[in-house]
Design an enzyme around this catalytic site. Structure first.
Site, mmCIF file in Angstrom:
data_model
loop_
_atom_site.group_PDB
_atom_site.id
_atom_site.type_symbol
_atom_site.label_atom_id
_atom_site.label_comp_id
_atom_site.label_asym_id
_atom_site.label_seq_id
_atom_site.Cartn_x
_atom_site.Cartn_y
_atom_site.Cartn_z
ATOM 1 N N SER A 1 -45.016 49.985 -48.412
ATOM 2 C CA SER A 1 -43.932 49.479 -49.266
ATOM 3 C C SER A 1 -42.603 50.114 -48.881
ATOM 4 O O SER A 1 -41.549 49.479 -48.942
ATOM 5 C CB SER A 1 -44.236 49.797 -50.732
ATOM 6 N N ARG A 2 -42.650 51.379 -48.479
ATOM 7 C CA ARG A 2 -41.406 52.082 -48.143
ATOM 8 C C ARG A 2 -40.782 51.576 -46.840
ATOM 9 O O ARG A 2 -39.627 51.905 -46.560
ATOM 10 C CB ARG A 2 -41.639 53.590 -48.061
ATOM 11 N N ASP B 1 -53.389 56.186 -46.780
ATOM 12 C CA ASP B 1 -53.264 57.418 -47.568
ATOM 13 C C ASP B 1 -54.638 58.082 -47.610
ATOM 14 O O ASP B 1 -55.301 58.129 -48.649
ATOM 15 C CB ASP B 1 -52.753 57.084 -48.970
ATOM 16 N N VAL C 1 -53.664 48.389 -42.291
ATOM 17 C CA VAL C 1 -53.178 47.138 -41.687
ATOM 18 C C VAL C 1 -51.833 47.454 -41.036
ATOM 19 O O VAL C 1 -50.999 48.147 -41.633
ATOM 20 C CB VAL C 1 -53.019 46.026 -42.750
ATOM 21 N N MET D 1 -48.505 50.340 -56.384
ATOM 22 C CA MET D 1 -47.192 50.615 -56.971
ATOM 23 C C MET D 1 -46.237 49.458 -56.653
ATOM 24 O O MET D 1 -45.013 49.611 -56.708
ATOM 25 C CB MET D 1 -46.639 51.940 -56.452
ATOM 26 N N GLY D 2 -46.803 48.287 -56.303
ATOM 27 C CA GLY D 2 -45.970 47.105 -56.074
ATOM 28 C C GLY D 2 -45.314 47.089 -54.713
ATOM 29 O O GLY D 2 -45.735 47.807 -53.807
ATOM 30 N N HIS E 1 -51.857 45.540 -48.957
ATOM 31 C CA HIS E 1 -52.386 45.375 -50.321
ATOM 32 C C HIS E 1 -53.258 44.119 -50.402
ATOM 33 O O HIS E 1 -54.313 44.123 -51.033
ATOM 34 C CB HIS E 1 -51.237 45.224 -51.332
ATOM 35 N N LEU F 1 -48.353 49.104 -42.294
ATOM 36 C CA LEU F 1 -47.644 48.470 -43.404
ATOM 37 C C LEU F 1 -47.529 49.459 -44.560
ATOM 38 O O LEU F 1 -48.475 50.174 -44.874
ATOM 39 C CB LEU F 1 -48.383 47.211 -43.871
ATOM 40 N N HIS G 1 -47.599 44.024 -49.838
ATOM 41 C CA HIS G 1 -47.562 43.511 -48.461
ATOM 42 C C HIS G 1 -48.982 43.162 -48.037
ATOM 43 O O HIS G 1 -49.927 43.266 -48.843
ATOM 44 C CB HIS G 1 -46.918 44.548 -47.530
HETATM 45 O O1 PAF Z 1 -51.448 54.457 -53.257
HETATM 46 C C1 PAF Z 1 -50.694 54.123 -54.192
HETATM 47 O O2 PAF Z 1 -50.008 53.090 -54.146
HETATM 48 C C2 PAF Z 1 -50.614 54.999 -55.423
HETATM 49 O O3 PAF Z 1 -50.693 56.346 -55.081
HETATM 50 C C3 PAF Z 1 -51.664 54.633 -56.485
HETATM 51 C C4 PAF Z 1 -53.072 54.872 -55.990
HETATM 52 C C5 PAF Z 1 -51.489 53.174 -56.881
HETATM 53 C C6 PAF Z 1 -51.456 55.491 -57.741
HETATM 54 O O4 PAF Z 1 -50.190 55.293 -58.278
#
Ligand code: PAF
Length: 246
Positions: free
Chosen positions: A185-186, A149, A175, A30-31, A37, A183, A34
């Site tokens: 995004s939030r 997650d 990570v 979802m951008g 990712h 790490l 970091h």
């Molecule tokens: O983990 C995430 O960033 C999101 O839940 C995903 C898997 C990209 C789906 O939007």
């Protein structure tokens, strides 16, 4: 690196790659990218000929409108950040992904009924909606997800099983900052003070391993977290790693 925004272009690009007999790895994100990712993208790079990274803040997985509004969006920076590692970035608009509001519903059984599934109604259905579409469009050999997650991975494994999708789901380790903070995004939304105290979460989890049994572990974590008035514990569970049941 190719940056594309339409499903048609995505499918055409992937078709060309596959016609050349090349394997494809997908990293859905979802951008606000970091190093967590980046670790997924680097792993995908090692294991596939071509790496597709999707960047899409999926509105249908947010059950809290304020969370969706505040979610960090840094597309230009993201594209630069992964420029040397990904081959294709798919960054569609919401209208491109959902020309009409999605109506699909997914049921994942027991793994969705606890923790995040219970605390965020509709969240995992929204995750299933977008992941299913991405897997359909890209048809990757492998798709990469972070173990931060953990429950999401269990849900996606169940989705793939139910829908007979041949993509291999590859879980990748968390990570962390040197401080121990995972790490995310939030984390960009945290204040300086919050950034200072959040590493205590990992410290408490590590120390909880010294407790003799599950009730003591739960008691220890709940008590230690309560020492920080800034923290509000949603839940702490010790579960089976496959069924996610306590
Ligand atoms: O983990 C995430 O960033 C999101 O839940 C995903 C898997 C990209 C789906 O939007």
């Amino acid at each position: 690196m190719l940056v594309i925004t339409t499903v048609k272009e995505l499918q055409e690009s992937v078709r060309k790659v596959k016609a050349d007999g090349k394997s494809v790895g997908l990293v859905p994100t979802m951008g606000a990218l970091h190093n967590g990712h980046l670790s997924l993208i680097k792993r995908a790079r090692k294991e596939n000929d071509v790496v597709v990274c999707s960047i899409f803040v999926n509105p249908v997985q947010f059950n809290n409108p304020e969370d969706l509004r505040k979610y960090p969006r840094t597309l230009d920076r993201d594209v630069e950040f992964i420029h040397d590692y990904a081959d294709i970035v798919f960054a569609p608009s919401a209208e491109e992904v959902f020309p009409v509001p999605p109506t699909e519903t997914y049921h994942y059984g027991v793994v969705e009924q606890v923790m995040e599934g219970a605390a965020r109604p509709g969240h995992f259905n929204g995750v299933g909606v977008i992941v299913r579409r991405l897997l359909d469009w890209v048809q990757p050999d492998r798709a990469y997800f972070g173990e931060k997650d953990y429950q999401q991975i269990a849900v996606i494994r169940e989705l793939v099983r139910q829908c007979n999708i041949s993509t291999t789901i590859v879980p990748c380790p968390i990570v962390r900052e040197d401080s121990g903070l995972a790490l995310s995004s939030r984390n960009r939304l945290l204040t300086a003070h919050e950034l200072e105290i959040t590493p205590n979460i990992y410290r408490i989890l590590q120390e909880s391993k010294n407790q003799p049994d599950v009730p003591e572990i739960k008691h220890f974590v709940e008590t230690e977290i309560a020492k920080y008035p800034e923290f509000q514990l949603d839940y702490f569970e010790v579960t089976d790693d496959t069924t996610l049941q306590p």
